[in-house]
Write an enzyme that holds these catalytic residues in place. Structure first.
Site, PDB file in Angstrom:
ATOM      1  N   ASP A 317      -6.830   6.866   1.567  1.00  0.00           N
ATOM      2  CA  ASP A 317      -6.474   5.988   0.444  1.00  0.00           C
ATOM      3  C   ASP A 317      -6.546   4.525   0.888  1.00  0.00           C
ATOM      4  OD1 ASP A 317      -5.522   5.237  -2.072  1.00  0.00           O
ATOM      5  OD2 ASP A 317      -3.415   5.513  -1.534  1.00  0.00           O
ATOM      6  N   GLU A 320     -10.439   0.346   0.406  1.00  0.00           N
ATOM      7  CA  GLU A 320     -11.429  -0.631  -0.109  1.00  0.00           C
ATOM      8  C   GLU A 320     -11.636  -1.774   0.892  1.00  0.00           C
ATOM      9  OE1 GLU A 320      -8.777   0.472  -1.859  1.00  0.00           O
ATOM     10  OE2 GLU A 320      -9.881   1.950  -3.039  1.00  0.00           O
ATOM     11  N   ASP A 431      -6.631   5.364  -9.425  1.00  0.00           N
ATOM     12  CA  ASP A 431      -5.406   5.414 -10.230  1.00  0.00           C
ATOM     13  C   ASP A 431      -5.687   5.322 -11.723  1.00  0.00           C
ATOM     14  OD1 ASP A 431      -4.249   5.595  -7.811  1.00  0.00           O
ATOM     15  OD2 ASP A 431      -3.350   3.602  -7.812  1.00  0.00           O
TER      16      ASP A 431
END
Ligand code: MIG
Length: 720
Positions: A317, A320, A431
């Site tokens: 997670d 990025e 999300d």
């Protein structure tokens, strides 16, 4: 239709960074002038490619982006970002896939841009008649793939970027998650509840709260004492434990991951050459410079912490990477706050400024120019290489896990990905919200990710943010039952979303839906293996299989493989579902419980079908079959002895089932072939078995073969 053969051309501009997104080297074209019908503009910092769009042109691909699968009329910013919330005007998402398929009258053109910097695709947004691609770099590779067959273009894309990631077979089971199950007792309660209610489940996730102070590769002993025996206990009940891994490494002396990283210079640097400091969950932290091989090796080896405990499943997670703030922005904010003056409230400026500061702080992008990766050519600002950061983290995990457990498949899904990640990992789409719009978006995203080579993917069922009501959760679970990654997940402030948290009726429907998935799992897995080995999508847009111009707009139906079509209900209060059936006759199954026999024959065309809350409309193509087995509570629970085949056979049906160990990498699948030929009111049957590395367990296969008039013949095949 004029047939043109498959051609692939590679053009290079400048001196591109070796991203490793493309693994198949093909020779370079000499002249960039000849770039098909594109006009090229080059400057020092930018390259733009423009091409006229005719009114009929459709465009597909670009991964998990917002909006319909035909990308025409929208713009897309390929710059890896957590879009929150995922609203229609989000132009950037977590997966920048710069692969676009342009469909003209009699030809398909795939354009793949291999470049780690920002790329903007304006697909007729500013000017309806123009495709305008702008690359924020002057160093890139461009691949143009041309054919009159869409499948050729997709297969060539896979040849260039690599065969899709294959997870272990249990990854096709149901998975339960929440941000977070806070302690071992809570996880045990969840596990017991699944088994007690006999709701099948194969995995439970651990979100960030299992870590000690959010330190990656640690476990907080207080909520999880005796972690090792806890893991054994849960695994002993047939669950896999899937801990989350975030890239940031907390700054804390004595913490070995941090100390090793500093000592060996593994972290990204700031402009002065010091380890760059940002803040995410753990507070101040450093980011590993995953672009370097030695950093990848180090990170990969760190997974030993978990593999020693028997854990081989992970979710990556925040890669990025997402950044919450940095020491500098805190300083700026404090400064701004101290300058705020009550007398100035008449004047809105300070408030505006503060608001600007807040969004500035929370927008990761503003930090990207401030840190650097070490490359053979010296330090390069993160901004320039941003889009491959998550992919490089996946390379590290993948290589590490393969080293730690040779020839064993690992489970890995990632929030951030890009071209090339398709061969290393699965993807969840970030999300989303508990919105009906996001249930539909889920379909569009998995179709488009599959077009970009990512076969194992899915969205948070029920929605990550917000609260799903029972109807939304039911409809979303029905959709999820046909999508490879079948995971219920939600966040901290959302209501509990496990299948039993609503009411008795909802629990029963969710249980039936999940059980249905398990009855179909051997079939779905087999279709997945076939899709993967034929280098084609598993979740397919209808236009991939049928030549019918009216299919281009269908965004709410999809195929699993080539012959099972699903039309999930995507609206609240729906009592009917409009469905378009292309080309042939279909065996319609209003599927609820797996053993509910309510098959019906429908002709091609548009149908308005009644749907109960417990039902999901499923269709099997004429002369194709689906296979059902006894459902398990978790994969590998039973040695399945029996299976049944169902289909509408009017001519010849050739069915083949692929099966393998479900866990090894080099795994030669066995194939069970069954051939059914209609012979008037009767049928002729043939079968053969191609032996693979793993023996087939089925001994008996019962067939239910429908004719156009709806009569059903029953037969049996015995396997020795
Ligand atoms: O900013 O780890 O997408 O699935 O539950 C939130 C907590 C951080 C984002 C992930 C989500 C996960 C959550 N994470």
């Amino acid at each position: 239709m004029q047939k043109n053969k498959l051609t692939t051309k590679r053009y290079q501009i400048g001196n591109p960074y070796p991203t490793e997104s493309v693994i198949q080297k093909i020779p370079l074209e000499n002249s960039i002038e000849q770039l098909n019908d594109f006009k090229i503009h080059q400057s020092k910092e930018q390259v733009s490619l423009q091409r006229k769009l005719s009114p009929e042109t459709a465009m597909y691909g670009l991964g998990q982006n917002m909006g319909p699968i035909n990308r025409r009329g929208r713009k897309f910013r390929m710059f890896n970002m957590q879009a929150r919330p995922q609203t229609p005007d989000c132009f950037a998402v977590n997966g920048p896939y710069s692969f676009l398929i342009i469909k003209e009258a009699d030809t398909y053109l795939g354009i793949l841009i291999d470049c780690p910097s920002e790329i903007n695709f304006d697909c007729g947004f500013n000017n309806q008649k123009l495709l305008d691609i702008t690359i924020e770099s002057s160093d890139l590779d461009i691949y143009l793939i041309n054919s009159s067959h869409l499948k050729d273009v997709l297969q060539e894309y896979v040849r260039l970027t690599g065969t899709a990631y294959l997870p272990p077979k249990w990854a096709f089971g149901f998975q339960q998650s929440r941000y977070s199950y806070m302690n071992a007792e809570e996880v045990k309660t969840i596990a017991n509840k699944f088994r007690e209610l006999k709701i099948p489940c194969d995995a439970i996730y651990l979100d960030i709260d299992y870590m000690d102070d959010y330190k990656v590769f640690t476990v907080d002993q207080k909520p999880f004492p005796n972690f090792s025996s806890f893991v054994q206990e849960i695994q002993g009940q047939g669950f896999n434990i899937i801990p989350i891994i975030d890239p940031g490494v907390k700054i804390e002396s004595g913490y070995s991951v941090y100390e090793d990283g500093v000592k060996n210079n593994y972290f990204c640097k700031d402009a002065e050459g010091n380890d760059y400091i940002a803040a995410v969950w753990p507070g101040l932290l450093h980011f590993p410079d995953f672009l370097r091989e030695e950093v990848q090796n180090w990170w990969g080896d760190l997974h030993k912490f978990f593999t020693d405990l028997g854990i081989t499943a992970f979710w990556n997670d925040m890669n990025e990477p997402e950044i919450f703030y940095s020491p500098e922005t805190i300083k700026k904010l404090q400064q701004t706050a101290s300058e705020m003056d009550y007398t100035a409230w008449r004047d809105l400026d300070p408030i505006h400024y503060k608001i600007k500061m807040d969004s500035y702080m929370l927008n990761s992008e503003t930090y990207y120019p401030d840190f650097f990766h070490q490359t053979p050519e010296g330090p390069v600002a993160h901004t320039k290489l941003h889009n491959i950061y998550g992919f490089k983290m996946l390379q590290a995990a993948s290589e590490g896990l393969l080293k730690l457990n040779p020839n064993q498949r690992y489970f890995l899904i990632s929030r951030s990905s890009t071209i090339g990640a398709n061969r290393l990992s699965g993807v969840w789409t970030g999300d989303n919200h508990s919105w009906w719009e996001h249930l539909k978006l889920n379909i569009q995203m998995v179709i488009s990710l599959n077009l970009c080579g990512v076969l194992y993917c899915g969205s948070d069922i029920g929605g990550h943010c917000g609260n799903a009501d029972e109807e939304l959760l039911i409809r979303w679970t029905q959709l999820g039952a046909f999508v490879p990654l079948f995971r219920n997940h939600t966040e901290k402030s959302s209501r509990q979303q496990e299948p039993w948290e609503y009411n008795v009726q909802t629990t029963q429907i969710l249980k039936d839906t999940i059980t249905l998935r398990y009855a179909l799992i051997d079939y779905l897995y087999s279709e997945f293996l076939k899709s993967r080995s034929s280098h084609l999508p598993f979740i397919r847009a209808l236009f991939l299989e049928f030549n019918d111009p009216s299919l281009d707009e269908i965004n709410d139906q999809f195929l699993c493989g080539s012959s099972l079509m699903v039309a999930p209900v995507i609206e609240a209060n729906a009592r009917y579902r409009n469905v378009y059936l292309p080309e042939c006759n279909w065996l319609f199954w209003s599927a609820s419980a797996y053993n509910q026999d309510n098959f019906q024959i429908l002709k091609s065309g548009t149908h308005r079908l009644a749907v109960k809350l417990s039902e999901v409309p499923v269709f099997v193509k004429e002369n194709e079959l689906i296979l059902l087995t006894e459902p398990e509570q978790y994969l590998g629970e039973l040695e399945k002895k029996e299976a049944s085949l169902v289909g509408l056979v009017t001519g010849t049906a050739n069915f083949s089932l692929y099966y393998d160990s479900g866990s090894k990498i080099n795994d030669n699948p066995g194939i069970l072939n069954i051939k059914i030929r209609r012979n008037g009111a009767s049928i002729d049957l043939e079968h053969d078995l191609i032996i693979g590395d793993t023996p087939i367990t089925y001994q008996k296969i019962s067939l239910k073969i429908f004719s156009l008039s709806g009569d059903c013949l029953r037969r049996e095949i015995t396997l020795k």
